[in-house]
Motif scaffolding. Structure first.
Motif, PDB file in Angstrom:
ATOM      1  N   LEU A  10      18.924  24.920 -11.547  1.00  0.00           N
ATOM      2  CA  LEU A  10      17.735  24.482 -10.836  1.00  0.00           C
ATOM      3  C   LEU A  10      16.475  24.850 -11.619  1.00  0.00           C
ATOM      4  O   LEU A  10      15.526  24.055 -11.695  1.00  0.00           O
ATOM      5  N   ALA A  11      16.456  26.042 -12.208  1.00  0.00           N
ATOM      6  CA  ALA A  11      15.300  26.455 -13.011  1.00  0.00           C
ATOM      7  C   ALA A  11      15.107  25.527 -14.202  1.00  0.00           C
ATOM      8  O   ALA A  11      13.975  25.198 -14.568  1.00  0.00           O
ATOM      9  N   ASN A  12      16.203  25.090 -14.813  1.00  0.00           N
ATOM     10  CA  ASN A  12      16.090  24.153 -15.939  1.00  0.00           C
ATOM     11  C   ASN A  12      15.484  22.823 -15.504  1.00  0.00           C
ATOM     12  O   ASN A  12      14.671  22.232 -16.221  1.00  0.00           O
ATOM     13  N   VAL A  13      15.870  22.356 -14.328  1.00  0.00           N
ATOM     14  CA  VAL A  13      15.302  21.102 -13.799  1.00  0.00           C
ATOM     15  C   VAL A  13      13.812  21.261 -13.552  1.00  0.00           C
ATOM     16  O   VAL A  13      12.997  20.406 -13.922  1.00  0.00           O
ATOM     17  N   TYR A  14      13.418  22.357 -12.918  1.00  0.00           N
ATOM     18  CA  TYR A  14      12.003  22.604 -12.668  1.00  0.00           C
ATOM     19  C   TYR A  14      11.221  22.751 -13.976  1.00  0.00           C
ATOM     20  O   TYR A  14      10.085  22.291 -14.089  1.00  0.00           O
TER      21      TYR A  14
ATOM     22  N   GLN B 122      11.835  21.369 -16.873  1.00  0.00           N
ATOM     23  CA  GLN B 122      11.635  20.050 -17.477  1.00  0.00           C
ATOM     24  C   GLN B 122      10.520  19.292 -16.767  1.00  0.00           C
ATOM     25  O   GLN B 122       9.677  18.653 -17.407  1.00  0.00           O
ATOM     26  N   THR B 123      10.507  19.365 -15.436  1.00  0.00           N
ATOM     27  CA  THR B 123       9.482  18.658 -14.666  1.00  0.00           C
ATOM     28  C   THR B 123       8.096  19.224 -14.941  1.00  0.00           C
ATOM     29  O   THR B 123       7.147  18.481 -15.237  1.00  0.00           O
ATOM     30  N   LEU B 124       7.952  20.543 -14.850  1.00  0.00           N
ATOM     31  CA  LEU B 124       6.656  21.164 -15.081  1.00  0.00           C
ATOM     32  C   LEU B 124       6.186  20.966 -16.526  1.00  0.00           C
ATOM     33  O   LEU B 124       5.000  20.720 -16.771  1.00  0.00           O
ATOM     34  N   GLY B 125       7.109  21.083 -17.472  1.00  0.00           N
ATOM     35  CA  GLY B 125       6.747  20.904 -18.874  1.00  0.00           C
ATOM     36  C   GLY B 125       6.274  19.491 -19.164  1.00  0.00           C
ATOM     37  O   GLY B 125       5.307  19.283 -19.916  1.00  0.00           O
TER      38      GLY B 125
ATOM     39  N   ILE C 134      16.967  36.036 -11.144  1.00  0.00           N
ATOM     40  CA  ILE C 134      15.592  35.733 -10.748  1.00  0.00           C
ATOM     41  C   ILE C 134      14.893  35.091 -11.944  1.00  0.00           C
ATOM     42  O   ILE C 134      14.843  35.683 -13.028  1.00  0.00           O
ATOM     43  N   TYR C 135      14.370  33.886 -11.744  1.00  0.00           N
ATOM     44  CA  TYR C 135      13.672  33.171 -12.805  1.00  0.00           C
ATOM     45  C   TYR C 135      12.252  32.860 -12.344  1.00  0.00           C
ATOM     46  O   TYR C 135      12.044  32.351 -11.247  1.00  0.00           O
ATOM     47  N   ARG C 136      11.295  33.167 -13.214  1.00  0.00           N
ATOM     48  CA  ARG C 136       9.892  32.822 -12.951  1.00  0.00           C
ATOM     49  C   ARG C 136       9.508  31.648 -13.840  1.00  0.00           C
ATOM     50  O   ARG C 136       9.783  31.651 -15.040  1.00  0.00           O
ATOM     51  N   LEU C 137       8.862  30.647 -13.233  1.00  0.00           N
ATOM     52  CA  LEU C 137       8.475  29.451 -13.972  1.00  0.00           C
ATOM     53  C   LEU C 137       6.967  29.254 -13.860  1.00  0.00           C
ATOM     54  O   LEU C 137       6.466  28.840 -12.815  1.00  0.00           O
ATOM     55  N   PRO C 138       6.223  29.544 -14.916  1.00  0.00           N
ATOM     56  CA  PRO C 138       4.779  29.290 -14.908  1.00  0.00           C
ATOM     57  C   PRO C 138       4.477  27.796 -14.945  1.00  0.00           C
ATOM     58  O   PRO C 138       5.378  26.950 -15.013  1.00  0.00           O
ATOM     59  N   HIS C 139       3.192  27.487 -14.942  1.00  0.00           N
ATOM     60  CA  HIS C 139       2.722  26.106 -14.861  1.00  0.00           C
ATOM     61  C   HIS C 139       3.156  25.228 -16.024  1.00  0.00           C
ATOM     62  O   HIS C 139       3.251  24.014 -15.890  1.00  0.00           O
TER      63      HIS C 139
ATOM     64  N   GLY D 247       6.050  25.175 -17.588  1.00  0.00           N
ATOM     65  CA  GLY D 247       7.470  24.857 -17.638  1.00  0.00           C
ATOM     66  C   GLY D 247       8.322  25.833 -18.406  1.00  0.00           C
ATOM     67  O   GLY D 247       9.534  25.624 -18.544  1.00  0.00           O
ATOM     68  N   SER D 248       7.757  26.914 -18.902  1.00  0.00           N
ATOM     69  CA  SER D 248       8.575  27.940 -19.549  1.00  0.00           C
ATOM     70  C   SER D 248       9.369  28.696 -18.490  1.00  0.00           C
ATOM     71  O   SER D 248       9.026  28.697 -17.309  1.00  0.00           O
ATOM     72  N   ILE D 249      10.462  29.332 -18.912  1.00  0.00           N
ATOM     73  CA  ILE D 249      11.327  30.078 -17.993  1.00  0.00           C
ATOM     74  C   ILE D 249      11.349  31.540 -18.425  1.00  0.00           C
ATOM     75  O   ILE D 249      11.603  31.841 -19.597  1.00  0.00           O
TER      76      ILE D 249
END
Length: 259
Positions: free
Chosen positions: A99-103, A105-108, A137-142, A144-146
């Motif tokens: 799910l973090a990878n999907v987010y 890609q979208t944010l990036g 626990i994964y943090r995703l900044p604006h 799109g980095s993880i």
């Protein structure tokens, strides 16, 4: 003929990043902590309808700071992704990492696109494991980095100060009451060094509890149960499945909140 105004790509990306960071910093902070039996999410949120934390799937939860309409779209997309993947393959194939990878890609994609403004959001995707070593626990900044986090993470508002505060005080194996009190203490700490009191009714608290017999591990903690945990001495937390307390369960990632 006038010369077109030129901005270097590096400067344009820097300006977009600064714009997104300022938007995220205007919101209220939230913190995510590991404790002995799972992961707890704590944030100040006066709204009873707009939630900062939501269930995505059985063991996966979502937290966000920033613009509500933007991260609500991301939450809904995450629920759809999880449901489709679990239905097509197997429920165990739905993971926080995927799910973090999907987010990401979208944010990036949105951040690098010149056709629209960057999202003013910062996300946390968490998955509770069968043991503390299995928690993710994964943090995703604006942009799109993880960032793979462990122990504690803070986003929104004065997140940097909160992260420093939590890093110094958080420890493995804390009880739920201890973790909750630490989170509230961090949120109460002002940038100028003073403290303020956050009443229980202004707190939004949710957990991913690995000890729950149900397949779904997410639940909200409210009412008397929250008050009892805040009043506990920290030696042992109150049972989190007590039916007499107002524990609100969610369906498929109830909407996460802004501020």
């Amino acid at each position: 003929m006038t010369t077109p105004f030129y901005v270097s790509p590096a400067q344009a990306m820097q300006d977009r990043a600064e714009f997104a960071r300022k938007g995220i910093a205007r919101g209220r902070s939230l913190v995510v902590l590991q404790y002995a039996d799972g992961i707890v999410f704590v944030g100040e949120n006066p709204s009873r309808a707009l939630h900062k934390f939501s269930e995505i799937y059985d063991r996966i939860a979502f937290a966000a700071a920033g613009k509500y309409n933007e991260y609500e779209n991301l939450r809904i997309g995450g629920v759809r992704y999880a449901d489709l993947r679990g239905y097509t393959y197997h429920r165990e194939d739905v993971t926080a990492r995927g799910l973090a990878n999907v987010y990401a890609q979208t944010l990036g994609t949105i951040f690098s696109s010149q056709a629209e403004k960057p999202y003013e959001v910062e996300l946390v995707v968490a998955e509770v494991g069968a043991t503390p070593d299995g928690d993710q626990i994964y943090r995703l900044p604006h942009d799109g980095s993880i960032v793979d986090e462990h122990g504690s993470v803070a986003v929104g508002g004065n997140a940097e100060q909160l992260s420093t505060f939590l890093d110094q005080r958080h420890r493995d194996g804390m009880s739920l009451a201890e973790a909750l009190k630490l989170a509230v203490e961090a949120l109460s700490n002002q940038p100028n060094g003073s403290d303020r009191e956050i009443p229980a009714e202004r707190l939004e608290v949710a957990v991913l509890d690995r000890t729950r017999p149900q397949q779904r591990k997410f639940k909200r903690i409210v009412g008397r149960q929250l008050a009892r945990l805040l009043d506990a001495d920290g030696a042992a937390s109150a049972p989190t499945d007590a039916p007499s307390d107002s524990v609100e369960e969610t369906e498929e990632g109830e909407e996460s909140g802004e501020q």
